[in-house]
Enzyme design. Structure first.
Site: not given
Length: 266
Positions: A7, A34, A156, A158
DNA sequence: ATGCCCTAGCACCTAGGA
């Protein structure tokens, strides 16, 4: 074959750091999240000049994912299937968070690059979106498993899978990254039969992939492990090693995430 | 209890991040 997920937190701010890292670490495949760029604004040519095939799924300002590969990329698809329909077509597809491609080397490997929604604040509509998105990812994961082919889902997530994946787990109790529903949704996918590559190679605490920019989190090693590789059994058969390149966090103008790697016998 | 810090954008503040 060495594959990294990273990321980068904005391609415009990170191009120098990214190219330095590519030159230094030389991944065969880099799965990026991102990028915070539209496809037409992504520095495709500069990366192609370094020998990478480049596929992006971007949007203005936020989110955005990409795959860089020294080997050919085939059958590229953009977006996670299963967005909310029934008159609300595309509601969940406005955010560019998912891309797939097949890397063709000695073995063909299906690569899924994902940027799972953060989900904070929880509870609330953003958290509902995260859980819906994870439902859709589960459906895609079922299909990958049924295909009985080497495939990996990386990015990612999260998600902090376990308390040992955070330096201060108590700080995350009510956070969307660590709430029981989030962790259960992640386990539901893993339990289809995926190998969580890092935990198949390394046990114990102190291994993180993200350190907040604030409050000296990196200096205090106050991190969390939220960037993951999930491998189908046919891909896990090829796994030589998985590691986190944490030193990248200490470089000039770093992303708040660092690369996570797998080395595959392919 | 809150902000710390960083990125991108119709930019000098705001939204989003985690």
């Amino acid at each position: 074959m060495k594959i990294a997920t990273f990321n980068i937190n904005g391609i415009k701010a990170r191009m120098n750091a990214l190219t330095d890292w590519l030159d230094d670490a030389n991944p065969d495949v880099a799965i990026l999240q991102e990028i915070k760029s539209q496809d037409e604004g992504f520095p495709r040519e500069a990366l192609e000049d370094k020998g990478y095939n480049v596929e992006t799924h971007g949007q203005k300002g936020f989110n955005g994912v990409a795959i860089l590969s020294k080997l050919p990329l085939e059958d590229v698809t953009r977006g996670l299937p299963g967005a909310a329909g029934a008159g609300r077509e595309g509601v969940d597809d406005e955010e560019a968070r998912y891309i797939e491609a097949t890397v063709v080397g000695d073995v063909a490997i299906r690569i899924c690059g994902l940027y799972l929604p953060n989900g904070n604040p929880a509870p609330g509509p953003k958290y509902d979106y995260k859980l819906r998105w994870m439902d859709r990812l589960y459906t895609r994961a079922q299909e990958l498993m049924a295909a009985e082919m080497p495939a990996l889902m990386a990015g990612d997530y999260n998600i902090i899978p376990q308390p040992e994946d955070a330096a201060r787990p108590a700080d995350w109790t009510d956070d969307a990254l660590f709430r029981p529903e989030s962790r259960a949704a992640f386990r539901k996918i893993v339990n289809l039969g995926f190998t969580e590559a890092f935990r198949s190679c390394e046990t114990g605490d102190g291994h993180y992939s993200f350190w907040d920019y604030q409050a000296g989190a990196w200096e205090k090693n106050n991190g969390i492990r939220i960037d993951h590789f999930l491998l189908t059994p046919q891909c896990a058969d090829l796994l030589n090693n998985c590691w986190i390149e944490s030193a990248v966090r200490g470089r000039e103008r770093p992303s708040d995430h660092v690369p996570v790697w797998v080395d595959l016998a392919a």
